[in-house]
Design a protein around this motif. Sequence first.
Motif, PDB file in Angstrom:
ATOM      1  N   UNK A  73      51.355 -34.830  58.488  1.00  0.00           N
ATOM      2  CA  UNK A  73      50.503 -34.918  59.678  1.00  0.00           C
ATOM      3  C   UNK A  73      49.548 -36.088  59.658  1.00  0.00           C
ATOM      4  N   UNK A  74      49.360 -36.720  58.488  1.00  0.00           N
ATOM      5  CA  UNK A  74      48.462 -37.869  58.398  1.00  0.00           C
ATOM      6  C   UNK A  74      49.044 -39.086  59.100  1.00  0.00           C
ATOM      7  N   UNK A  75      48.162 -39.916  59.635  1.00  0.00           N
ATOM      8  CA  UNK A  75      48.559 -41.155  60.298  1.00  0.00           C
ATOM      9  C   UNK A  75      48.447 -42.325  59.329  1.00  0.00           C
ATOM     10  N   UNK A  76      49.475 -43.170  59.289  1.00  0.00           N
ATOM     11  CA  UNK A  76      49.449 -44.393  58.481  1.00  0.00           C
ATOM     12  C   UNK A  76      49.580 -45.592  59.401  1.00  0.00           C
ATOM     13  N   UNK A  77      48.899 -46.674  59.035  1.00  0.00           N
ATOM     14  CA  UNK A  77      48.981 -47.907  59.812  1.00  0.00           C
ATOM     15  C   UNK A  77      50.345 -48.555  59.645  1.00  0.00           C
ATOM     16  N   UNK A  78      50.893 -49.049  60.745  1.00  0.00           N
ATOM     17  CA  UNK A  78      52.210 -49.692  60.749  1.00  0.00           C
ATOM     18  C   UNK A  78      52.073 -51.137  61.199  1.00  0.00           C
ATOM     19  N   UNK A 107      50.384 -46.667  64.675  1.00  0.00           N
ATOM     20  CA  UNK A 107      50.406 -45.707  63.588  1.00  0.00           C
ATOM     21  C   UNK A 107      51.686 -44.885  63.598  1.00  0.00           C
ATOM     22  N   UNK A 108      52.068 -44.404  62.416  1.00  0.00           N
ATOM     23  CA  UNK A 108      53.178 -43.464  62.249  1.00  0.00           C
ATOM     24  C   UNK A 108      52.623 -42.230  61.561  1.00  0.00           C
ATOM     25  N   UNK A 109      53.245 -41.079  61.813  1.00  0.00           N
ATOM     26  CA  UNK A 109      52.748 -39.825  61.274  1.00  0.00           C
ATOM     27  C   UNK A 109      53.733 -39.265  60.252  1.00  0.00           C
ATOM     28  N   UNK A 110      53.203 -38.902  59.101  1.00  0.00           N
ATOM     29  CA  UNK A 110      54.026 -38.364  58.022  1.00  0.00           C
ATOM     30  C   UNK A 110      54.545 -36.983  58.409  1.00  0.00           C
ATOM     31  N   UNK A 111      55.868 -36.809  58.319  1.00  0.00           N
ATOM     32  CA  UNK A 111      56.465 -35.518  58.676  1.00  0.00           C
ATOM     33  C   UNK A 111      57.082 -34.802  57.488  1.00  0.00           C
ATOM     34  N   UNK A 112      57.358 -35.497  56.373  1.00  0.00           N
ATOM     35  CA  UNK A 112      57.939 -34.826  55.206  1.00  0.00           C
ATOM     36  C   UNK A 112      57.792 -35.684  53.964  1.00  0.00           C
ATOM     37  N   UNK A 113      57.616 -35.014  52.817  1.00  0.00           N
ATOM     38  CA  UNK A 113      57.645 -35.644  51.500  1.00  0.00           C
ATOM     39  C   UNK A 113      58.705 -34.909  50.690  1.00  0.00           C
ATOM     40  N   UNK A 117      58.650 -40.435  58.348  1.00  0.00           N
ATOM     41  CA  UNK A 117      57.592 -40.655  59.324  1.00  0.00           C
ATOM     42  C   UNK A 117      58.151 -40.585  60.737  1.00  0.00           C
ATOM     43  N   UNK A 118      57.311 -40.170  61.654  1.00  0.00           N
ATOM     44  CA  UNK A 118      57.618 -40.272  63.076  1.00  0.00           C
ATOM     45  C   UNK A 118      56.921 -41.524  63.594  1.00  0.00           C
ATOM     46  N   UNK A 119      57.713 -42.434  64.124  1.00  0.00           N
ATOM     47  CA  UNK A 119      57.202 -43.729  64.545  1.00  0.00           C
ATOM     48  C   UNK A 119      57.503 -43.935  66.026  1.00  0.00           C
ATOM     49  N   UNK A 140      59.984 -41.026  70.100  1.00  0.00           N
ATOM     50  CA  UNK A 140      59.731 -41.133  68.667  1.00  0.00           C
ATOM     51  C   UNK A 140      61.039 -41.329  67.917  1.00  0.00           C
ATOM     52  N   UNK A 141      60.966 -42.001  66.782  1.00  0.00           N
ATOM     53  CA  UNK A 141      62.108 -42.154  65.876  1.00  0.00           C
ATOM     54  C   UNK A 141      61.667 -41.706  64.492  1.00  0.00           C
ATOM     55  N   UNK A 142      62.624 -41.315  63.664  1.00  0.00           N
ATOM     56  CA  UNK A 142      62.319 -40.966  62.277  1.00  0.00           C
ATOM     57  C   UNK A 142      62.606 -42.167  61.397  1.00  0.00           C
ATOM     58  N   UNK A 143      61.646 -42.517  60.554  1.00  0.00           N
ATOM     59  CA  UNK A 143      61.775 -43.641  59.639  1.00  0.00           C
ATOM     60  C   UNK A 143      61.618 -43.112  58.224  1.00  0.00           C
ATOM     61  N   UNK A 144      62.480 -43.597  57.303  1.00  0.00           N
ATOM     62  CA  UNK A 144      62.484 -43.105  55.936  1.00  0.00           C
ATOM     63  C   UNK A 144      62.215 -44.255  54.961  1.00  0.00           C
ATOM     64  N   UNK A 145      61.349 -43.999  53.986  1.00  0.00           N
ATOM     65  CA  UNK A 145      61.098 -44.952  52.902  1.00  0.00           C
ATOM     66  C   UNK A 145      61.087 -44.183  51.582  1.00  0.00           C
ATOM     67  N   UNK A 146      61.447 -44.866  50.502  1.00  0.00           N
ATOM     68  CA  UNK A 146      61.405 -44.274  49.170  1.00  0.00           C
ATOM     69  C   UNK A 146      60.250 -44.886  48.396  1.00  0.00           C
TER      70      UNK A 146
END
Length: 203
Positions: free
Chosen positions: A179-184, A104-110, A121-123, A156-162
Amino acid sequence: MFSGIIEKLGRVTTIERQGGSLVLQLETGYPDLELGESVAVNGVCLTVTAFASEGMATFFVSPETIDRTNLGRLAPGKLVNLERSVRLETRLSGHLVQGHVDGTAFLSAILPEAGSRRLEFQIPAELARYCVEKGSIALNGISLTVNGITDAVSGKASLFVTIIPHTWDHTNLQSIEVGDALNVEVDVIAKYVERLCQPYPKH
């Protein structure tokens, strides 16, 4: 096998805990599911164990799947991304997605970005190693392009998607919060390449 192109938003109706496992019942919107069919639920390949013509379906979730995914965090009323397995004649509009979630990765910003949204995301570092800029990744089963990836710090690494408006409106990204977890699921080709490039043992 899946393509990462979400077909429907399902809704959780009931969750029954059985020891360390879960029995998950969803409103899928699919009237023609078959017993034993594979469906990606938030990117997790699950087997239909019971179904009804009005679109209700039941899935068994094992402890291994609970440990690696966000399915254990679901609650009645929550939306989930759904995709049925691809046929051989289907256009592969996304990328090859197995439905075998790596973590899982955790959302850190929108962040708003010219009509779209840039998500950070923090991955975990052990998954970030398989991610490259402009490469493919599946988040909650959605085939996405990696716009940027930072070097891992403290594991942890920061990953960005649009996220374009269509994807936002037609997936459960519309309901996520910081703070939500998404499946990776990382690109399986990267894992095969790493394995093949490892030195052969000496005899």
